[in-house]
Design a protein around this motif. Structure first.
Motif, short mmCIF file in Angstrom:
data_model
loop_
_atom_site.label_atom_id
_atom_site.label_comp_id
_atom_site.label_asym_id
_atom_site.label_seq_id
_atom_site.Cartn_x
_atom_site.Cartn_y
_atom_site.Cartn_z
N UNK A 86 -51.67 -10.38 9.67
CA UNK A 86 -50.60 -11.34 9.94
C UNK A 86 -49.77 -11.61 8.69
N UNK A 87 -50.52 -11.76 7.55
CA UNK A 87 -49.81 -12.01 6.28
C UNK A 87 -48.93 -10.82 5.91
N UNK A 88 -49.44 -9.59 6.12
CA UNK A 88 -48.62 -8.40 5.86
C UNK A 88 -47.36 -8.39 6.73
N UNK A 89 -47.55 -8.80 7.99
CA UNK A 89 -46.37 -8.87 8.86
C UNK A 89 -45.36 -9.88 8.35
N UNK A 90 -45.89 -11.05 7.90
CA UNK A 90 -44.98 -12.05 7.34
C UNK A 90 -44.29 -11.52 6.09
N UNK A 91 -45.07 -10.81 5.24
CA UNK A 91 -44.49 -10.26 4.02
C UNK A 91 -43.41 -9.23 4.35
N UNK A 95 -39.61 -9.37 3.27
CA UNK A 95 -38.97 -8.28 2.53
C UNK A 95 -37.69 -7.83 3.22
N UNK A 96 -37.75 -7.73 4.55
CA UNK A 96 -36.54 -7.37 5.31
C UNK A 96 -35.45 -8.42 5.14
N UNK A 97 -35.89 -9.69 5.08
CA UNK A 97 -34.91 -10.77 4.89
C UNK A 97 -34.22 -10.64 3.54
N UNK A 98 -35.02 -10.33 2.50
CA UNK A 98 -34.44 -10.16 1.16
C UNK A 98 -33.49 -8.97 1.14
N UNK A 99 -33.88 -7.86 1.81
CA UNK A 99 -32.99 -6.71 1.89
C UNK A 99 -31.67 -7.06 2.55
N UNK A 100 -31.76 -7.87 3.59
CA UNK A 100 -30.53 -8.29 4.25
C UNK A 100 -29.66 -9.14 3.33
N UNK A 101 -30.33 -9.96 2.51
CA UNK A 101 -29.57 -10.79 1.57
C UNK A 101 -28.83 -9.93 0.55
N UNK A 102 -29.50 -8.85 0.10
CA UNK A 102 -28.85 -7.98 -0.87
C UNK A 102 -27.66 -7.24 -0.25
N UNK A 124 -44.44 -24.32 4.53
CA UNK A 124 -45.42 -23.34 4.07
C UNK A 124 -44.73 -22.19 3.35
N UNK A 125 -43.51 -21.78 3.87
CA UNK A 125 -42.81 -20.64 3.31
C UNK A 125 -41.79 -21.04 2.25
N UNK A 126 -41.61 -22.34 2.07
CA UNK A 126 -40.53 -22.82 1.22
C UNK A 126 -40.58 -22.29 -0.20
N UNK A 127 -41.72 -22.51 -0.87
CA UNK A 127 -41.81 -22.11 -2.28
C UNK A 127 -41.64 -20.61 -2.46
N UNK A 128 -42.27 -19.82 -1.56
CA UNK A 128 -42.19 -18.37 -1.67
C UNK A 128 -40.76 -17.88 -1.52
N UNK A 129 -40.04 -18.40 -0.52
CA UNK A 129 -38.67 -17.97 -0.30
C UNK A 129 -37.76 -18.36 -1.46
N UNK A 130 -38.02 -19.54 -2.06
CA UNK A 130 -37.20 -19.99 -3.18
C UNK A 130 -37.39 -19.06 -4.38
N UNK A 131 -38.66 -18.69 -4.63
CA UNK A 131 -38.93 -17.77 -5.75
C UNK A 131 -38.28 -16.41 -5.52
N UNK A 132 -38.34 -15.94 -4.27
CA UNK A 132 -37.73 -14.64 -3.98
C UNK A 132 -36.21 -14.69 -4.12
#
Length: 308
Positions: A86-91, A95-102, A124-132
Protein backbone atom coordinates in the motif's frame (compact mmCIF):
# COMPACT_ATOMS: atom_id res chain seq x y z
CA UNK A 1 38.54 -101.08 63.33
CA UNK A 2 35.12 -100.72 61.76
CA UNK A 3 34.08 -98.24 64.43
CA UNK A 4 37.01 -95.95 63.54
CA UNK A 5 36.09 -96.11 59.87
CA UNK A 6 32.48 -95.16 60.58
CA UNK A 7 33.57 -92.18 62.67
CA UNK A 8 35.79 -91.00 59.87
CA UNK A 9 32.97 -91.23 57.32
CA UNK A 10 30.64 -89.35 59.69
CA UNK A 11 33.14 -86.54 60.04
CA UNK A 12 33.50 -86.32 56.25
CA UNK A 13 29.72 -86.29 55.83
CA UNK A 14 29.35 -83.56 58.47
CA UNK A 15 32.04 -81.50 56.79
CA UNK A 16 30.33 -81.81 53.44
CA UNK A 17 27.00 -80.80 54.90
CA UNK A 18 28.56 -77.85 56.64
CA UNK A 19 30.23 -76.77 53.36
CA UNK A 20 26.94 -77.09 51.48
CA UNK A 21 25.13 -75.02 54.11
CA UNK A 22 27.85 -72.35 53.91
CA UNK A 23 27.67 -72.32 50.07
CA UNK A 24 23.89 -72.11 50.20
CA UNK A 25 23.99 -69.20 52.61
CA UNK A 26 26.65 -67.43 50.53
CA UNK A 27 24.61 -67.96 47.34
CA UNK A 28 21.46 -66.69 49.03
CA UNK A 29 23.23 -63.57 50.30
CA UNK A 30 24.77 -62.90 46.82
CA UNK A 31 21.42 -63.44 45.10
CA UNK A 32 19.69 -61.13 47.63
CA UNK A 33 22.29 -58.40 47.09
CA UNK A 34 22.09 -58.79 43.29
CA UNK A 35 18.28 -58.65 43.35
CA UNK A 36 18.35 -55.56 45.60
CA UNK A 37 20.89 -53.85 43.26
CA UNK A 38 18.80 -54.66 40.17
CA UNK A 39 15.65 -53.41 41.88
CA UNK A 40 17.39 -50.17 42.83
CA UNK A 41 18.73 -49.78 39.27
CA UNK A 42 15.25 -50.45 37.89
CA UNK A 43 13.81 -47.76 40.16
CA UNK A 44 16.47 -45.30 38.93
CA UNK A 45 15.67 -46.19 35.31
CA UNK A 46 11.96 -45.63 35.94
CA UNK A 47 12.73 -42.24 37.50
CA UNK A 48 14.87 -41.33 34.50
CA UNK A 49 12.18 -42.49 32.10
CA UNK A 50 9.59 -40.38 33.95
CA UNK A 51 11.95 -37.39 33.85
CA UNK A 52 12.61 -37.84 30.11
CA UNK A 53 8.90 -38.25 29.43
CA UNK A 54 8.20 -35.07 31.34
CA UNK A 55 10.93 -33.25 29.39
CA UNK A 56 9.50 -34.61 26.13
CA UNK A 57 6.04 -33.38 27.03
CA UNK A 58 7.45 -29.94 27.91
CA UNK A 59 9.36 -29.82 24.60
CA UNK A 60 6.26 -30.84 22.66
CA UNK A 61 4.36 -28.06 24.44
CA UNK A 62 7.14 -25.60 23.61
CA UNK A 63 7.11 -26.72 19.97
CA UNK A 64 3.36 -26.17 19.77
CA UNK A 65 3.80 -22.74 21.31
CA UNK A 66 6.58 -21.90 18.85
CA UNK A 67 4.48 -23.18 15.95
CA UNK A 68 1.63 -20.91 17.04
CA UNK A 69 4.04 -18.00 17.35
CA UNK A 70 5.42 -18.80 13.89
CA UNK A 71 1.92 -18.80 12.41
CA UNK A 72 1.25 -15.48 14.11
CA UNK A 73 4.55 -14.11 12.77
CA UNK A 74 3.61 -15.26 9.27
CA UNK A 75 0.25 -13.52 9.58
CA UNK A 76 1.98 -10.37 10.81
CA UNK A 77 4.52 -10.63 7.95
CA UNK A 78 1.70 -10.93 5.42
CA UNK A 79 0.00 -7.93 6.99
CA UNK A 80 3.26 -5.98 6.83
CA UNK A 81 3.74 -6.99 3.17
CA UNK A 82 0.26 -5.73 2.38
CA UNK A 83 0.99 -2.50 4.21
CA UNK A 84 4.29 -2.10 2.35
CA UNK A 85 2.51 -2.67 -0.97
CA UNK A 86 0.00 0.00 0.00
CA UNK A 87 2.85 2.35 0.90
CA UNK A 88 4.55 1.60 -2.44
CA UNK A 89 1.31 2.42 -4.19
CA UNK A 90 1.09 5.70 -2.29
CA UNK A 91 4.73 6.43 -3.14
CA UNK A 92 4.11 5.73 -6.85
CA UNK A 93 1.12 8.04 -6.79
CA UNK A 94 3.16 10.74 -5.11
CA UNK A 95 5.98 10.25 -7.66
CA UNK A 96 3.49 10.60 -10.51
CA UNK A 97 2.16 13.75 -8.85
CA UNK A 98 5.66 15.23 -8.70
CA UNK A 99 6.23 14.32 -12.36
CA UNK A 100 3.06 16.11 -13.25
CA UNK A 101 4.23 19.15 -11.32
CA UNK A 102 7.48 19.21 -13.29
CA UNK A 103 5.70 18.89 -16.65
CA UNK A 104 3.24 21.60 -15.71
CA UNK A 105 5.89 24.16 -14.86
CA UNK A 106 3.86 26.91 -16.55
CA UNK A 107 1.01 26.41 -14.07
CA UNK A 108 3.11 25.52 -11.00
CA UNK A 109 1.75 28.50 -8.98
CA UNK A 110 -1.87 27.33 -9.28
CA UNK A 111 -0.78 23.72 -8.64
CA UNK A 112 1.18 24.74 -5.53
CA UNK A 113 -1.88 26.61 -4.22
CA UNK A 114 -4.01 23.54 -4.82
CA UNK A 115 -1.43 21.37 -3.08
CA UNK A 116 -1.46 23.69 -0.04
CA UNK A 117 -5.25 23.26 0.18
CA UNK A 118 -4.87 19.47 -0.07
CA UNK A 119 -2.14 19.50 2.58
CA UNK A 120 -4.51 21.16 5.04
CA UNK A 121 -6.91 18.17 4.78
CA UNK A 122 -4.28 15.44 4.40
CA UNK A 123 -2.42 15.71 7.71
CA UNK A 124 -0.68 12.35 7.24
CA UNK A 125 0.71 13.28 3.79
CA UNK A 126 1.27 16.94 4.53
CA UNK A 127 4.90 16.94 5.64
CA UNK A 128 6.01 14.51 2.91
CA UNK A 129 4.37 16.50 0.11
CA UNK A 130 5.85 19.76 1.43
CA UNK A 131 9.35 18.28 1.44
CA UNK A 132 8.90 16.94 -2.07
CA UNK A 133 7.66 20.31 -3.28
CA UNK A 134 10.69 22.07 -1.78
CA UNK A 135 12.97 19.48 -3.39
CA UNK A 136 11.30 20.13 -6.75
CA UNK A 137 11.88 23.86 -6.39
CA UNK A 138 15.51 23.31 -5.41
CA UNK A 139 16.01 20.98 -8.35
CA UNK A 140 14.43 23.49 -10.75
CA UNK A 141 16.75 26.17 -9.39
CA UNK A 142 19.74 23.81 -9.65
CA UNK A 143 18.79 22.84 -13.21
CA UNK A 144 18.44 26.52 -14.12
CA UNK A 145 21.88 27.28 -12.70
CA UNK A 146 23.36 24.19 -14.39
CA UNK A 147 21.81 25.22 -17.71
CA UNK A 148 23.29 28.71 -17.38
CA UNK A 149 26.68 27.19 -16.51
CA UNK A 150 26.50 24.82 -19.50
CA UNK A 151 25.59 27.70 -21.81
CA UNK A 152 28.59 29.65 -20.48
CA UNK A 153 30.89 26.65 -20.88
CA UNK A 154 29.55 26.00 -24.38
CA UNK A 155 30.35 29.58 -25.35
CA UNK A 156 33.87 29.18 -23.94
CA UNK A 157 34.36 25.91 -25.84
CA UNK A 158 33.12 27.48 -29.05
CA UNK A 159 35.60 30.31 -28.58
CA UNK A 160 38.41 27.79 -27.87
CA UNK A 161 37.48 25.80 -31.01
CA UNK A 162 37.46 28.97 -33.03
CA UNK A 163 40.86 29.99 -31.63
CA UNK A 164 42.25 26.49 -32.23
CA UNK A 165 40.95 26.50 -35.79
CA UNK A 166 42.67 29.80 -36.45
CA UNK A 167 45.87 28.49 -34.83
CA UNK A 168 45.84 25.27 -36.86
CA UNK A 169 45.26 27.27 -40.03
CA UNK A 170 48.63 28.96 -39.48
CA UNK A 171 50.49 25.67 -38.88
CA UNK A 172 51.83 23.08 -41.28
CA UNK A 173 49.36 20.42 -42.52
CA UNK A 174 49.49 17.00 -40.87
CA UNK A 175 50.91 15.43 -44.05
CA UNK A 176 54.02 17.61 -43.63
CA UNK A 177 54.70 16.25 -40.12
CA UNK A 178 57.11 13.30 -39.96
CA UNK A 179 59.00 11.33 -37.35
CA UNK A 180 62.06 12.81 -35.69
CA UNK A 181 65.07 11.87 -33.60
CA UNK A 182 66.20 9.26 -36.15
CA UNK A 183 69.11 7.10 -35.00
CA UNK A 184 71.10 4.61 -37.09
CA UNK A 185 73.57 2.33 -35.29
CA UNK A 186 75.72 -0.40 -36.88
CA UNK A 187 77.45 -2.93 -34.64
CA UNK A 188 80.09 -5.59 -35.13
CA UNK A 189 79.74 -9.18 -33.86
CA UNK A 190 81.32 -8.07 -30.55
CA UNK A 191 78.47 -5.51 -30.10
CA UNK A 192 80.80 -2.53 -30.67
CA UNK A 193 79.64 0.20 -33.02
CA UNK A 194 81.27 0.56 -36.43
CA UNK A 195 81.13 2.80 -39.49
CA UNK A 196 82.98 0.35 -41.75
CA UNK A 197 80.81 -1.39 -44.31
CA UNK A 198 82.34 -4.86 -44.15
CA UNK A 199 82.28 -4.90 -40.32
CA UNK A 200 78.51 -4.41 -40.04
CA UNK A 201 76.89 -7.40 -38.29
CA UNK A 202 73.60 -5.83 -37.17
CA UNK A 203 71.88 -2.58 -38.14
CA UNK A 204 69.47 -0.72 -35.83
CA UNK A 205 67.20 2.10 -37.07
CA UNK A 206 64.93 3.99 -34.60
CA UNK A 207 62.76 7.11 -34.63
CA UNK A 208 60.16 9.00 -32.61
CA UNK A 209 56.58 9.18 -33.92
CA UNK A 210 54.99 12.44 -32.66
CA UNK A 211 51.37 12.52 -31.50
CA UNK A 212 50.69 15.32 -34.02
CA UNK A 213 50.73 12.74 -36.83
CA UNK A 214 47.41 11.50 -35.42
CA UNK A 215 47.99 7.85 -36.33
CA UNK A 216 45.39 5.53 -34.86
CA UNK A 217 44.98 1.86 -34.03
CA UNK A 218 47.37 -1.02 -34.64
CA UNK A 219 49.19 -0.69 -37.98
CA UNK A 220 52.11 -2.37 -39.74
CA UNK A 221 55.17 -0.12 -40.01
CA UNK A 222 57.64 -0.82 -42.86
CA UNK A 223 61.37 -0.05 -43.02
CA UNK A 224 62.85 0.39 -46.49
CA UNK A 225 66.63 0.61 -47.01
CA UNK A 226 67.90 1.97 -50.35
CA UNK A 227 71.17 3.27 -51.78
CA UNK A 228 71.82 6.56 -53.61
CA UNK A 229 70.40 5.05 -56.84
CA UNK A 230 67.15 4.02 -55.04
CA UNK A 231 68.07 0.34 -55.22
CA UNK A 232 67.52 -1.98 -52.26
CA UNK A 233 70.46 -1.90 -49.86
CA UNK A 234 70.11 -5.67 -49.33
CA UNK A 235 67.68 -8.40 -50.27
CA UNK A 236 64.20 -7.27 -49.11
CA UNK A 237 61.65 -9.45 -47.37
CA UNK A 238 59.15 -8.40 -50.03
CA UNK A 239 57.88 -5.30 -51.76
CA UNK A 240 54.64 -3.46 -51.04
CA UNK A 241 52.64 -0.54 -52.40
CA UNK A 242 52.28 2.54 -50.20
CA UNK A 243 49.23 4.74 -50.85
CA UNK A 244 50.26 8.33 -50.18
CA UNK A 245 48.12 11.43 -50.61
CA UNK A 246 49.01 12.02 -54.27
CA UNK A 247 50.84 8.90 -55.46
CA UNK A 248 51.15 5.15 -54.99
CA UNK A 249 54.75 4.08 -54.37
CA UNK A 250 56.23 0.57 -54.50
CA UNK A 251 58.98 0.11 -51.88
CA UNK A 252 61.28 -2.75 -50.88
CA UNK A 253 60.48 -3.88 -47.35
CA UNK A 254 63.40 -4.94 -45.13
CA UNK A 255 61.54 -5.05 -41.77
CA UNK A 256 57.93 -5.01 -40.59
CA UNK A 257 56.66 -4.17 -37.11
CA UNK A 258 53.12 -3.95 -35.75
CA UNK A 259 52.68 -0.75 -33.73
CA UNK A 260 49.75 0.36 -31.52
CA UNK A 261 49.41 4.09 -32.26
CA UNK A 262 46.88 4.59 -29.47
CA UNK A 263 49.95 5.20 -27.29
CA UNK A 264 51.47 8.36 -28.76
CA UNK A 265 54.09 9.67 -28.86
CA UNK A 266 56.29 6.60 -28.96
CA UNK A 267 59.62 5.34 -30.27
CA UNK A 268 59.92 2.60 -32.91
CA UNK A 269 63.07 0.52 -33.41
CA UNK A 270 64.06 -1.95 -36.14
CA UNK A 271 66.92 -4.45 -35.84
CA UNK A 272 68.26 -6.07 -39.04
CA UNK A 273 70.99 -8.60 -39.69
CA UNK A 274 72.34 -8.06 -43.27
CA UNK A 275 72.29 -11.21 -45.40
CA UNK A 276 75.57 -10.23 -47.12
CA UNK A 277 78.49 -7.85 -46.69
CA UNK A 278 77.41 -4.23 -47.12
CA UNK A 279 79.23 -2.12 -49.67
CA UNK A 280 80.61 1.31 -48.75
CA UNK A 281 78.38 4.21 -49.78
CA UNK A 282 75.48 6.48 -48.91
CA UNK A 283 72.16 4.93 -47.88
CA UNK A 284 68.67 6.03 -46.90
CA UNK A 285 66.31 4.46 -44.33
CA UNK A 286 62.63 5.38 -44.93
CA UNK A 287 59.71 4.40 -42.69
CA UNK A 288 56.10 4.02 -43.90
CA UNK A 289 52.71 2.70 -42.89
CA UNK A 290 50.31 1.42 -45.54
CA UNK A 291 49.06 4.95 -46.21
CA UNK A 292 51.53 7.34 -44.51
CA UNK A 293 55.16 8.43 -44.79
CA UNK A 294 56.73 8.59 -41.31
CA UNK A 295 60.10 10.04 -42.33
CA UNK A 296 63.61 9.06 -43.41
CA UNK A 297 67.28 9.44 -42.53
CA UNK A 298 70.48 9.20 -44.58
CA UNK A 299 73.65 7.46 -43.42
CA UNK A 300 76.84 6.09 -44.92
CA UNK A 301 79.43 3.35 -44.44
CA UNK A 302 83.05 3.85 -45.40
CA UNK A 303 85.52 1.44 -46.85
CA UNK A 304 88.13 -0.37 -44.74
CA UNK A 305 91.87 -0.05 -45.32
CA UNK A 306 93.90 -3.23 -45.43
CA UNK A 307 92.70 -5.43 -42.59
CA UNK A 308 91.11 -2.64 -40.59
Amino acid sequence: MESGTLNHKAKITASLLTALVVLFLAGGIYYWKKSWSLAKQNDLNELRADSLLSAKLRLEGDLRTLANQLDMAKDESQSLDNRINQLHGQLDRQTNTIGGLRRENSSRDRTIGSLHQDLSTLSVKGDSMQNQLEASRDKISWLTQSNELLISQNKELQQKVSDLTETLATKAPRAAITGDAFLVEATKPNQKQTAKAKKVHRLMVSLNVPAEMQLKGVQDVYLSLTDSQHNAMMSPLRSTTISLSNVNQVIPVHAIQGVDFSRNPQRISFNIAPDHTIRPGHYRAAVFTKDAYLGSVEFQFRDSFLFF
